[in-house]
Design a protein around this motif. Structure first.
Motif, PDB file in Angstrom:
ATOM      1  N   PRO A   1      14.037  10.470 -12.265  1.00 47.90           N
ATOM      2  CA  PRO A   1      15.370  10.874 -12.728  1.00 47.90           C
ATOM      3  C   PRO A   1      15.942   9.832 -13.689  1.00 47.90           C
ATOM      4  N   ALA A   2      16.613  10.311 -14.729  1.00 52.37           N
ATOM      5  CA  ALA A   2      17.205   9.403 -15.707  1.00 52.37           C
ATOM      6  C   ALA A   2      18.438  10.058 -16.322  1.00 52.37           C
ATOM      7  N   LYS A   3      19.356   9.218 -16.783  1.00 54.43           N
ATOM      8  CA  LYS A   3      20.533   9.746 -17.472  1.00 54.43           C
ATOM      9  C   LYS A   3      20.115  10.238 -18.849  1.00 54.43           C
TER      10      LYS A   3
ATOM     11  N   SER B   1      -7.298   8.608  -6.128  1.00 55.08           N
ATOM     12  CA  SER B   1      -7.249   9.995  -5.639  1.00 55.08           C
ATOM     13  C   SER B   1      -5.872  10.325  -5.066  1.00 55.08           C
ATOM     14  N   GLN B   2      -5.201   9.350  -4.445  1.00 53.95           N
ATOM     15  CA  GLN B   2      -3.840   9.583  -3.946  1.00 53.95           C
ATOM     16  C   GLN B   2      -2.887   9.845  -5.102  1.00 53.95           C
ATOM     17  N   LEU B   3      -3.041   9.099  -6.194  1.00 48.05           N
ATOM     18  CA  LEU B   3      -2.152   9.269  -7.347  1.00 48.05           C
ATOM     19  C   LEU B   3      -2.351  10.624  -8.025  1.00 48.05           C
ATOM     20  N   LYS B   4      -3.563  11.135  -8.001  1.00 46.99           N
ATOM     21  CA  LYS B   4      -3.831  12.430  -8.635  1.00 46.99           C
ATOM     22  C   LYS B   4      -3.241  13.590  -7.833  1.00 46.99           C
ATOM     23  N   ASN B   5      -2.960  13.363  -6.550  1.00 48.98           N
ATOM     24  CA  ASN B   5      -2.485  14.443  -5.688  1.00 48.98           C
ATOM     25  C   ASN B   5      -0.966  14.470  -5.509  1.00 48.98           C
ATOM     26  N   ILE B   6      -0.229  13.642  -6.217  1.00 55.14           N
ATOM     27  CA  ILE B   6       1.225  13.653  -6.053  1.00 55.14           C
ATOM     28  C   ILE B   6       1.908  14.047  -7.360  1.00 55.14           C
ATOM     29  N   ASN B   7       3.086  14.618  -7.217  1.00 54.16           N
ATOM     30  CA  ASN B   7       3.921  14.952  -8.369  1.00 54.16           C
ATOM     31  C   ASN B   7       5.019  13.899  -8.457  1.00 54.16           C
ATOM     32  N   VAL B   8       5.066  13.190  -9.564  1.00 54.73           N
ATOM     33  CA  VAL B   8       6.028  12.106  -9.730  1.00 54.73           C
ATOM     34  C   VAL B   8       7.157  12.569 -10.640  1.00 54.73           C
TER      35      VAL B   8
ATOM     36  N   VAL C   1       7.155   2.984 -10.735  1.00 57.32           N
ATOM     37  CA  VAL C   1       6.699   2.512  -9.418  1.00 57.32           C
ATOM     38  C   VAL C   1       7.622   3.029  -8.322  1.00 57.32           C
ATOM     39  N   ASP C   2       8.928   2.976  -8.557  1.00 52.73           N
ATOM     40  CA  ASP C   2       9.887   3.486  -7.569  1.00 52.73           C
ATOM     41  C   ASP C   2       9.724   4.986  -7.353  1.00 52.73           C
ATOM     42  N   ALA C   3       9.465   5.727  -8.427  1.00 54.38           N
ATOM     43  CA  ALA C   3       9.292   7.173  -8.322  1.00 54.38           C
ATOM     44  C   ALA C   3       8.000   7.524  -7.580  1.00 54.38           C
ATOM     45  N   VAL C   4       6.945   6.758  -7.793  1.00 50.69           N
ATOM     46  CA  VAL C   4       5.686   6.991  -7.075  1.00 50.69           C
ATOM     47  C   VAL C   4       5.893   6.758  -5.587  1.00 50.69           C
ATOM     48  N   LYS C   5       6.602   5.695  -5.245  1.00 54.17           N
ATOM     49  CA  LYS C   5       6.862   5.393  -3.836  1.00 54.17           C
ATOM     50  C   LYS C   5       7.740   6.480  -3.207  1.00 54.17           C
ATOM     51  N   ALA C   6       8.744   6.972  -3.955  1.00 52.24           N
ATOM     52  CA  ALA C   6       9.626   8.028  -3.455  1.00 52.24           C
ATOM     53  C   ALA C   6       8.876   9.341  -3.258  1.00 52.24           C
TER      54      ALA C   6
ATOM     55  N   GLY D   1       3.655   8.241  -2.617  1.00 54.51           N
ATOM     56  CA  GLY D   1       2.428   7.636  -3.108  1.00 54.51           C
ATOM     57  C   GLY D   1       2.267   6.207  -2.638  1.00 54.51           C
ATOM     58  N   PRO D   2       1.184   5.563  -3.045  1.00 47.99           N
ATOM     59  CA  PRO D   2       0.930   4.190  -2.627  1.00 47.99           C
ATOM     60  C   PRO D   2       1.849   3.202  -3.349  1.00 47.99           C
ATOM     61  N   ALA D   3       2.009   2.031  -2.763  1.00 51.00           N
ATOM     62  CA  ALA D   3       2.806   0.978  -3.391  1.00 51.00           C
ATOM     63  C   ALA D   3       1.997   0.390  -4.542  1.00 51.00           C
ATOM     64  N   LEU D   4       2.605   0.332  -5.713  1.00 59.02           N
ATOM     65  CA  LEU D   4       1.948  -0.202  -6.901  1.00 59.02           C
ATOM     66  C   LEU D   4       2.692  -1.435  -7.378  1.00 59.02           C
ATOM     67  N   ASP D   5       2.012  -2.228  -8.177  1.00 63.72           N
ATOM     68  CA  ASP D   5       2.636  -3.386  -8.813  1.00 63.72           C
ATOM     69  C   ASP D   5       3.094  -2.939 -10.196  1.00 63.72           C
ATOM     70  N   LYS D   6       4.344  -3.242 -10.549  1.00 65.74           N
ATOM     71  CA  LYS D   6       4.872  -2.768 -11.827  1.00 65.74           C
ATOM     72  C   LYS D   6       4.115  -3.342 -13.022  1.00 65.74           C
TER      73      LYS D   6
END
Length: 148
Positions: A80-82, A70-77, A99-104, A107-112
Motif C-alpha cells: 500500500p502507498a499514498k 518456493s515460498q516467495l513464488k506462492n504468495i501475493n505481495v 520486506v514489510d509487505a512480504v512479511k505481512a 512470507g519469510p523474513a527477508l533482509d532489505k
C-alpha cells in the motif's frame, strides 16, 4: 584504521571481519553508517557474538534458499502507498516497504539489503523486484502497488 565490520560491505568483508582501512574511509563512511566499529580489545571479544547474530539472520545454504524461493513464488505481495488520483505515488517504493509487505503476506523474513527495486517504482500497478537469496539463487517477485 583497524575496524570490525557489523554488516556485509562489498569488496571489503563480512560481519565480524577485522579489516584495516584508510582513516577517511572508516571515519567518514563506515563508522557513521554503523557498518563497523573501532577494533578495541573489548570489541574484538564481541566478534563471535556479531557472527552468531549474522548467522541467525542469513539464509543457511542453497537448499534453504531454494525453499525460501518456493515460498516467495506462492504468495501475493501487496504494497500500500499514498497515490494521487492519476495513479502516481507520493514518493516511491523502497526495499524496506517490500520486506514489510512480504512479511505481512505471510512470507519469510527477508533482509532489505537483498531486495533490488529496479529504478524507482512511482506508479500503481504490478512491478517486478529481484531478491538475492543466495549467491546462486536470485528470484523475481511480483508486487502489486495499491493506493491506501
Amino acid at each position: 584504521m583497524k575496524l570490525i565490520l557489523n554488516a556485509d560491505v562489498p569488496n571489503l568483508g563480512a560481519p565480524g571481519d577485522i579489516v584495516e582501512v584508510k582513516d577517511g574511509y572508516g571515519r567518514n563512511y563506515l563508522l557513521p553508517r554503523k557498518l563497523a566499529v573501532v577494533a578495541t580489545r573489548g570489541a574484538e571479544k564481541q566478534v563471535e557474538q556479531i557472527r552468531r547474530a549474522q548467522k541467525a539472520r542469513e539464509i543457511r545454504d542453497l537448499g534453504h534458499a531454494q525453499q525460501v524461493d518456493s515460498q516467495l513464488k506462492n504468495i501475493n505481495v501487496t504494497v500500500p502507498a499514498k497515490a494521487s488520483d492519476n495513479g502516481r505515488l507520493f514518493g516511491s517504493i523502497t526495499p524496506s516497504a517490500v520486506v514489510d509487505a512480504v512479511k505481512a503476506a505471510g512470507g519469510p523474513a527477508l533482509d532489505k539489503r537483498t531486495v533490488d527495486v529496479p529504478g524507482h517504482v512511482k506508479a500503481l500497478g504490478k512491478h517486478q523486484v529481484q531478491v538475492r537469496l543466495h549467491p546462486e539463487v536470485t528470484t523475481e517477485l511480483t508486487i502489486a502497488v495499491v493506493a491506501r
